[in-house]
Design a protein around this motif. Sequence first.
Motif, PDB file in Angstrom:
ATOM      1  N   VAL A  41      13.040 -10.091  -4.363  1.00 24.63           N
ATOM      2  CA  VAL A  41      12.540  -9.564  -5.639  1.00 24.63           C
ATOM      3  C   VAL A  41      11.293  -8.716  -5.393  1.00 24.63           C
ATOM      4  O   VAL A  41      11.152  -7.619  -5.958  1.00 24.63           O
ATOM      5  N   ALA A  42      10.396  -9.195  -4.539  1.00 24.56           N
ATOM      6  CA  ALA A  42       9.188  -8.434  -4.244  1.00 24.56           C
ATOM      7  C   ALA A  42       9.537  -7.087  -3.603  1.00 24.56           C
ATOM      8  O   ALA A  42       8.918  -6.058  -3.929  1.00 24.56           O
ATOM      9  N   ALA A  43      10.511  -7.085  -2.707  1.00 15.60           N
ATOM     10  CA  ALA A  43      10.914  -5.832  -2.062  1.00 15.60           C
ATOM     11  C   ALA A  43      11.501  -4.853  -3.074  1.00 15.60           C
ATOM     12  O   ALA A  43      11.238  -3.637  -3.015  1.00 15.60           O
ATOM     13  N   LEU A  44      12.290  -5.369  -4.020  1.00 14.56           N
ATOM     14  CA  LEU A  44      12.846  -4.506  -5.065  1.00 14.56           C
ATOM     15  C   LEU A  44      11.728  -3.928  -5.944  1.00 14.56           C
ATOM     16  O   LEU A  44      11.797  -2.763  -6.362  1.00 14.56           O
ATOM     17  N   LEU A  45      10.708  -4.723  -6.220  1.00 16.14           N
ATOM     18  CA  LEU A  45       9.594  -4.229  -7.028  1.00 16.14           C
ATOM     19  C   LEU A  45       8.803  -3.168  -6.273  1.00 16.14           C
ATOM     20  O   LEU A  45       8.311  -2.199  -6.872  1.00 16.14           O
ATOM     21  N   ARG A  46       8.664  -3.324  -4.973  1.00 18.32           N
ATOM     22  CA  ARG A  46       7.974  -2.298  -4.187  1.00 18.32           C
ATOM     23  C   ARG A  46       8.720  -0.965  -4.277  1.00 18.32           C
ATOM     24  O   ARG A  46       8.098   0.110  -4.326  1.00 18.32           O
ATOM     25  N   ARG A  47      10.041  -1.023  -4.286  1.00 17.09           N
ATOM     26  CA  ARG A  47      10.817   0.223  -4.410  1.00 17.09           C
ATOM     27  C   ARG A  47      10.783   0.756  -5.835  1.00 17.09           C
ATOM     28  O   ARG A  47      10.758   1.970  -6.058  1.00 17.09           O
ATOM     29  N   ARG A  48      10.786  -0.154  -6.799  1.00 14.62           N
ATOM     30  CA  ARG A  48      10.767   0.265  -8.200  1.00 14.62           C
ATOM     31  C   ARG A  48       9.434   0.903  -8.557  1.00 14.62           C
ATOM     32  O   ARG A  48       9.375   1.863  -9.332  1.00 14.62           O
ATOM     33  N   TRP A  49       8.356   0.359  -7.995  1.00 15.79           N
ATOM     34  CA  TRP A  49       7.009   0.842  -8.269  1.00 15.79           C
ATOM     35  C   TRP A  49       6.381   1.317  -6.948  1.00 15.79           C
ATOM     36  O   TRP A  49       5.690   0.531  -6.272  1.00 15.79           O
ATOM     37  N   PRO A  50       6.557   2.549  -6.553  1.00 13.12           N
ATOM     38  CA  PRO A  50       5.950   3.016  -5.294  1.00 13.12           C
ATOM     39  C   PRO A  50       4.445   2.796  -5.249  1.00 13.12           C
ATOM     40  O   PRO A  50       3.872   2.603  -4.169  1.00 13.12           O
ATOM     41  N   ASP A  51       3.810   2.795  -6.411  1.00 12.88           N
ATOM     42  CA  ASP A  51       2.361   2.556  -6.449  1.00 12.88           C
ATOM     43  C   ASP A  51       1.987   1.125  -6.073  1.00 12.88           C
ATOM     44  O   ASP A  51       0.825   0.844  -5.756  1.00 12.88           O
ATOM     45  N   ALA A  52       2.979   0.226  -6.083  1.00 16.12           N
ATOM     46  CA  ALA A  52       2.728  -1.167  -5.727  1.00 16.12           C
ATOM     47  C   ALA A  52       3.127  -1.483  -4.293  1.00 16.12           C
ATOM     48  O   ALA A  52       2.994  -2.624  -3.852  1.00 16.12           O
ATOM     49  N   ASP A  53       3.599  -0.464  -3.567  1.00 20.37           N
ATOM     50  CA  ASP A  53       4.036  -0.671  -2.184  1.00 20.37           C
ATOM     51  C   ASP A  53       2.821  -0.558  -1.262  1.00 20.37           C
ATOM     52  O   ASP A  53       2.638   0.429  -0.541  1.00 20.37           O
ATOM     53  N   LEU A  54       1.979  -1.594  -1.298  1.00 14.23           N
ATOM     54  CA  LEU A  54       0.707  -1.598  -0.586  1.00 14.23           C
ATOM     55  C   LEU A  54       0.712  -2.671   0.498  1.00 14.23           C
ATOM     56  O   LEU A  54       1.508  -3.621   0.452  1.00 14.23           O
ATOM     57  N   ASP A  55      -0.201  -2.519   1.457  1.00 15.51           N
ATOM     58  CA  ASP A  55      -0.360  -3.541   2.498  1.00 15.51           C
ATOM     59  C   ASP A  55      -1.273  -4.629   1.950  1.00 15.51           C
ATOM     60  O   ASP A  55      -2.490  -4.625   2.160  1.00 15.51           O
ATOM     61  N   LEU A  56      -0.668  -5.571   1.264  1.00 13.80           N
ATOM     62  CA  LEU A  56      -1.439  -6.622   0.607  1.00 13.80           C
ATOM     63  C   LEU A  56      -2.021  -7.619   1.591  1.00 13.80           C
ATOM     64  O   LEU A  56      -2.869  -8.443   1.221  1.00 13.80           O
ATOM     65  N   ALA A  57      -1.564  -7.562   2.853  1.00 14.11           N
ATOM     66  CA  ALA A  57      -2.091  -8.464   3.875  1.00 14.11           C
ATOM     67  C   ALA A  57      -3.322  -7.900   4.565  1.00 14.11           C
ATOM     68  O   ALA A  57      -3.896  -8.555   5.436  1.00 14.11           O
ATOM     69  N   ASP A  58      -3.727  -6.700   4.190  1.00 12.32           N
ATOM     70  CA  ASP A  58      -4.888  -6.065   4.812  1.00 12.32           C
ATOM     71  C   ASP A  58      -6.164  -6.674   4.220  1.00 12.32           C
ATOM     72  O   ASP A  58      -6.504  -6.409   3.067  1.00 12.32           O
ATOM     73  N   PRO A  59      -6.900  -7.478   5.006  1.00 14.63           N
ATOM     74  CA  PRO A  59      -8.083  -8.135   4.436  1.00 14.63           C
ATOM     75  C   PRO A  59      -9.211  -7.168   4.089  1.00 14.63           C
ATOM     76  O   PRO A  59     -10.089  -7.509   3.296  1.00 14.63           O
ATOM     77  N   ALA A  60      -9.185  -5.977   4.689  1.00 12.50           N
ATOM     78  CA  ALA A  60     -10.213  -4.997   4.341  1.00 12.50           C
ATOM     79  C   ALA A  60      -9.982  -4.437   2.945  1.00 12.50           C
ATOM     80  O   ALA A  60     -10.920  -4.225   2.168  1.00 12.50           O
ATOM     81  N   ALA A  61      -8.702  -4.200   2.623  1.00 11.55           N
ATOM     82  CA  ALA A  61      -8.369  -3.666   1.296  1.00 11.55           C
ATOM     83  C   ALA A  61      -8.275  -4.760   0.249  1.00 11.55           C
ATOM     84  O   ALA A  61      -8.627  -4.546  -0.916  1.00 11.55           O
ATOM     85  N   PHE A  62      -7.792  -5.945   0.654  1.00 11.45           N
ATOM     86  CA  PHE A  62      -7.587  -7.050  -0.279  1.00 11.45           C
ATOM     87  C   PHE A  62      -8.195  -8.322   0.312  1.00 11.45           C
ATOM     88  O   PHE A  62      -7.480  -9.201   0.796  1.00 11.45           O
ATOM     89  N   PRO A  63      -9.523  -8.432   0.277  1.00 16.66           N
ATOM     90  CA  PRO A  63     -10.155  -9.655   0.800  1.00 16.66           C
ATOM     91  C   PRO A  63      -9.855 -10.839  -0.093  1.00 16.66           C
ATOM     92  O   PRO A  63      -9.283 -10.698  -1.179  1.00 16.66           O
ATOM     93  N   ALA A  64     -10.238 -12.015   0.372  1.00 11.29           N
ATOM     94  CA  ALA A  64     -10.011 -13.218  -0.427  1.00 11.29           C
ATOM     95  C   ALA A  64     -10.637 -13.055  -1.813  1.00 11.29           C
ATOM     96  O   ALA A  64     -11.775 -12.611  -1.943  1.00 11.29           O
ATOM     97  N   PHE A  65      -9.868 -13.384  -2.818  1.00 10.49           N
ATOM     98  CA  PHE A  65     -10.273 -13.296  -4.219  1.00 10.49           C
ATOM     99  C   PHE A  65     -10.769 -11.893  -4.581  1.00 10.49           C
ATOM    100  O   PHE A  65     -11.793 -11.724  -5.245  1.00 10.49           O
ATOM    101  N   ALA A  66      -9.977 -10.912  -4.134  1.00 10.73           N
ATOM    102  CA  ALA A  66     -10.199  -9.553  -4.617  1.00 10.73           C
ATOM    103  C   ALA A  66      -9.756  -9.512  -6.070  1.00 10.73           C
ATOM    104  O   ALA A  66      -8.612  -9.854  -6.389  1.00 10.73           O
ATOM    105  N   PRO A  67     -10.646  -9.138  -6.987  1.00 10.58           N
ATOM    106  CA  PRO A  67     -10.285  -9.199  -8.410  1.00 10.58           C
ATOM    107  C   PRO A  67      -9.293  -8.117  -8.817  1.00 10.58           C
ATOM    108  O   PRO A  67      -9.263  -7.051  -8.236  1.00 10.58           O
ATOM    109  N   ARG A  68      -8.467  -8.442  -9.792  1.00 12.69           N
ATOM    110  CA  ARG A  68      -7.597  -7.441 -10.399  1.00 12.69           C
ATOM    111  C   ARG A  68      -8.419  -6.726 -11.471  1.00 12.69           C
ATOM    112  O   ARG A  68      -8.706  -7.285 -12.519  1.00 12.69           O
ATOM    113  N   ARG A  69      -8.804  -5.522 -11.197  1.00  7.16           N
ATOM    114  CA  ARG A  69      -9.704  -4.802 -12.100  1.00  7.16           C
ATOM    115  C   ARG A  69      -8.908  -4.082 -13.175  1.00  7.16           C
ATOM    116  O   ARG A  69      -7.796  -3.707 -12.996  1.00  7.16           O
TER     117      ARG A  69
END
Length: 383
Positions: A355-383
Motif C-alpha cells: 500500500v505504501a509503495a502504491l501511495l508513493r506512485r500515486r503521490w510523487p511528492d510523497a516518494d521521499l527517503d523517509l529513512a534519512d535522519p538528516a531530512a527526517f530526524p526523530a520526531f520531525a514535526p508534520r508542519r
Amino acid sequence: MPDAGAATDRSAAVAALLTGRRGTPVAVEEWRRLEPWAVARARLDGPGGPETVVVKWVRRFHSQTAPDEWRLRSELAALGFLAEDRGVALAPRVLAADLDAGLLILEDLAPRTALDLLLRRDGAAAHADRLAAFARACGELGAATAGQAGAYYARRAALGPVDPAADRMGPFARLREEARRRAAALGAPLADRAAAELAAAHAELAEPGPFLALSNNDAQPNNVLLHAAGPPEARLIDFEFAGFTHALRDAVWLHVPGPAWMSVGDPQGTGLADDYRRALAEGVPEAADDLRYGPGLAAACLDWAIIRLQRLATLDDRPAGHPSRPQLVATLEAAAHTAEAFRALPRLAGWARRVAALLRRRWPDADLDLADPAAFPAFAPRR
C-alpha cells in the motif's frame, strides 16, 4: 468574543462548585481558555491564597445533536480509579466534578508543559530524558492497572452506560472497514493470508489476556506534561477516551508516527522501546517474552496504520507537497518495520508495504527517503 457568556457561566459554576466542596467562599479571579480545547485555567481567590485549577467541559461539535457526555464520565472514572483505587500519581487529581453541568475541575500540573511543544522547539535530541520519562510512564500505567478491569468498570458503570468490549477495540474501530475499502480501490485488496493475519491481529487486540490495562487511548507527546528543566517526572493527561484495552496500544507512539509527526526515529537504538517494555514488565511479566510481546505490538502498530489509511480520500484532495501524504507513507512503512523486527504478521506487514509503495506512485511528492535522519530526524514535526 462569542464564548464570553459561556465563559462567565462556567466561571460562576466553578466558583459555586468549589465553594460547596470546600465549605468556604471561593471566587474565580481569572479565566483563560486553553485553545482549541474545551479546557480553561482558572485562577482562584479563597482561603489559603491564590491557586489555579484546570477546568474541562463537554463540547458539542457542529455535526452533533448532543454533546459527548460520556467523555467526561470516562475521564472522571479513570482519574478517580488511578488516584483512589490504585494510588498512582501518573495523572492529575480530580478536585471536583458536576457531570450534570458537564464540568470537571482538575489539579493544575503547571509549570509542567506538553512534551510535543518541547520537541517542536528544541528537537528530540534535547529531550531524550523526557521522551524516556514518557515511555516509562506509559509502561507504568499498564503495569499498575493490568488485571484491574473489574474495579475500573464498577466505578465507570456507576457514572453511566459503558461497553468494555468496545473499549478493548479502541475509539476508532468504526474506521477499519473503510480503510480496507480504500486499499482495495487503490489496488491492494487484502489477500486471504493477509486477511487471516488481520483477523488474528484483531483477535489479539480484542482479547489481550494479561495485557489488558487502562489506557487514555491517545498516548502521544501532546498528552504528557513534564517540567522543561529538572527531573523529568511525567504526568499523563486527557483521559476522555479512557478504557481498558491492549496495553501495547500505548507503545505505538514509540514506533509509528502519530498525527503530528513525520517520523519517530529508532526507539530500539535510543533505548526508548526498552524503557517502556521494562516498566510494563513490572506488572505484566509477559511483556518480557518476545513471543507474547512481538505479536501484540505488531498488531497494535498495524491496526493504527490501517486506521490512518481511511484518510486516503482526504489526502487525495490536498495539494501536492502537503506533508500529510508522506506522513501516511511513513506510518504504513513504520508499522510494517515494527512487525518485521519481531517476525510477526509477515503477510499483513507485506500488504502495508505494498500500500505504501502504491501511495508513493500515486503521490510523487510523497516518494521521499523517509529513512534519512538528516531530512527526517526523530520526531520531525508534520508542519
